[in-house]
Structure formats: C-alpha cells, structure tokens
Design a protein around this motif. Structure first.
Motif, PDB file in Angstrom:
ATOM      1  N   GLY A  78      74.280  75.001  -4.277  1.00 32.47           N
ATOM      2  CA  GLY A  78      74.910  73.832  -3.679  1.00 32.47           C
ATOM      3  C   GLY A  78      74.310  73.560  -2.317  1.00 32.47           C
ATOM      4  O   GLY A  78      73.177  73.938  -2.021  1.00 32.47           O
ATOM      5  N   SER A 116      85.758  76.943  -6.353  1.00 36.13           N
ATOM      6  CA  SER A 116      84.680  76.247  -7.037  1.00 36.13           C
ATOM      7  C   SER A 116      84.798  76.509  -8.536  1.00 36.13           C
ATOM      8  O   SER A 116      84.928  77.666  -8.955  1.00 36.13           O
ATOM      9  CB  SER A 116      83.313  76.727  -6.541  1.00 36.13           C
ATOM     10  N   THR A 122      79.925  73.031  -5.871  1.00 36.05           N
ATOM     11  CA  THR A 122      80.850  72.245  -5.053  1.00 36.05           C
ATOM     12  C   THR A 122      82.128  73.063  -4.845  1.00 36.05           C
ATOM     13  O   THR A 122      82.476  73.915  -5.673  1.00 36.05           O
ATOM     14  CB  THR A 122      81.215  70.905  -5.723  1.00 36.05           C
TER      15      THR A 122
END
Length: 306
Positions: A78, A116, A122
């Motif tokens: 990420g 997450s 994310t």
C-alpha cells in the motif's frame, strides 16, 4: 538462502535486563522522524511485528508494512508509512494494527485500532482513534481482540474490535492468547511469564523463565524468546500440550535453540513447525520447530539500536 544452525545456549536473561528492555520499548518510538528514518535499499529497520497470510510474510515497521519479493527485498504494501507498533493477522486473514500516523499525514497522535481486509493495501479506523496506542495485539479463537495499552499499562479486551473493556493493569512487553481457550492469556513481564485464565481480568504473578516475546500459533505451538535470542517451547499444564512442571504461568519452557542475529524484535508462530523471528540483523524463518533458521529479510540496525 543460507541455513543457520543455532549455536550453544546464551546466558539466562535477568529480570533487570528485561526491565530495561521494557523501558526502552515503551519509549522507543516518537513521531519526530530522524533524518535517516527510512530503511535503506534492500533492508528494513525498526521492526515491531510479523504476520503471515498464506505463504506471504508481512513485516510491520516504523515505516509501514512491508513484504519481501522473490529476492528477499522488502516492498512497501500500500502507500501508508504509519508507525505500526502493534500488529497481528487474524485466523480469517484480517490485519489489525495500532501505533502512530506517519509524520505529516495528519490525524491524532495515536491510531487506536485500525483494520485492513485487503492484506495491508488499505486501512480504516476500527475504534479508539486518538485514544490508544496498542504495543501488542492478539486475537482469540472466538474473535475476541486483546490489546496491551502500553502507555497506561493496561490490558484492553473487545468482542468485536469496537467496544472495549479495561481489564488487568500490568507492566508487560508482549501478550499471547491460547488458540484453544480464549480466556487464557500469557504476558511477558520482568519477573517471568504471567498467566490469566479469566480473560485478562487477573494475572498470576510472573515467575520462572523471563522472556521478551511469546506467540501461541496452535494449541501445541507455544514459543517464547528471551532478550538474548534463546528460543523456548512451552509445554505443561498451562498449554494443554502435554505434561510439564507447572510454574506461575502453568508452563514449562524447554530450550530449543538460539535464533541468529542478536536480540529479538518480534516473534510470530504459525504452527508447531513454522515460526518467524525478527532480530537485529534479519527476519528469520524456521520450518522445523525452531531447530534451524533461514533469513527471509535483511534488517539494518540504526545507530539508535533499532
């Protein structure tokens, strides 16, 4: 990859040494970034936690969550470079973490509990944003979340990661929850491993082996590592994994080996054969119950010891 065969046992860690380790850990991270805070090419630094999903290794650091590529080079997962102090992967594959936001990213100083559901790509706030920085997280078989609030010296427990109950006050470095009995919790303290059988409401005094980190990957897979890197396997009345001499924790700790690379930074046990340990110079994996280790990721030690 080079195989590592642990050498002779190191000296037994003292209570004073773990007390120092506790003090350093509780004050180790701040939100003031150092000039060389980012890991160098091909190496990580300042590791706080390890997790596994499938065969993929995830490393939680002061600079986000990373995973090694086929050559062992760490790759940021990420785009968040938060300081993830507490980190765990649940049995369903959900990532839970806590700590502090990356400098300049805005928001409160403490992340609370963040979650997450896409392997760290994310994250979203689950609860306690701006209130708590958990330095250790674990989950029980019934999905109960246990978090050690280091700033307040308090174990907090939640059935769903949203509503929380304050339980025992204690000074600890790490916690581990039994995979077979959700009310059984171990905590590493400066006098030994303390045990609770009532969901962390009360703990028997820590006695016996003084360990830094513990991880309980399966009913028959309880391991601990001391400050010098000596790995132990726990058996006995407190584990359900066979007979043993009961101590204050109800666990007998039998020496297995010495993990390469110096003092440990994190320990995660997958099952009775597979475990991972972060030390001063690498993240090491064992597939034979801790008898031998292979380095998965290189760790760069900074001048401040991280």
């Amino acid at each position: 990859m080079k195989k590592y065969f642990p050498g002779p046992p190191a000296a037994t860690v003292t209570a004073a040494a773990l007390a120092l380790s506790l003090a350093l850990t509780l004050t180790a991270c701040s939100q003031d970034p150092a000039a060389d805070d980012s890991p160098g090419a091909g190496a990580l630094s300042h590791i706080h936690g390890l997790g596994v999903r499938g065969d993929t290794l995830y490393v939680a650091t002061h600079d986000g969550v990373h995973t090694p590529d086929s050559a062992g080079r760490p790759t940021l997962v990420g785009d968040r470079r938060d300081d993830f102090m507490g980190f765990t992967v649940t049995s369903s594959g959900v990532f839970l973490a806590s700590g502090h936001p990356a400098p300049g990213s805005g928001g409160p100083a403490d992340l609370g509990l963040v979650e997450s559901t896409d392997s760290g790509r994310t994250w979203h706030e689950k609860s306690l944003g701006g209130e708590v920085d958990f330095h250790s997280l674990d989950t029980a078989p019934d999905s109960t979340v246990y978090g050690y609030d280091s700033a307040n010296g308090l174990l907090r427990v939640s059935p769903d990661g949203v509503t929380w109950e304050d339980r025992a006050a204690l000074r600890a470095l790490d916690i581990a929850v039994s995979p077979a009995a959700p009310d059984t919790v171990l905590a590493t303290t400066e006098t030994g491993v303390a045990r609770s059988t009532d969901g962390g409401r009360t703990f028997a005094a820590g006695t016996g082996k003084v360990l830094s980190y513990v991880s309980w990957g399966a009913p028959d897979a309880l391991f601990g590592v001391d400050r010098s890197g000596v790995l132990f396997r726990g058996t006995g009345t407190g584990t359900g994994a066979g007979p043993g001499t009961a101590t204050g924790s109800g666990v007998r700790w039998d020496r297995v080996s010495t993990v390469p690379g110096g003092a440990p930074k994190a320990l995660t046990v997958v099952d009775a054969r597979r475990l991972l340990v972060a030390t001063q110079d690498g993240v090491y994996e064992s597939r034979d119950g801790g008898r031998t280790f292979e380095r998965r990721v290189t760790v760069a030690t900074r001048e401040d010891g991280h």
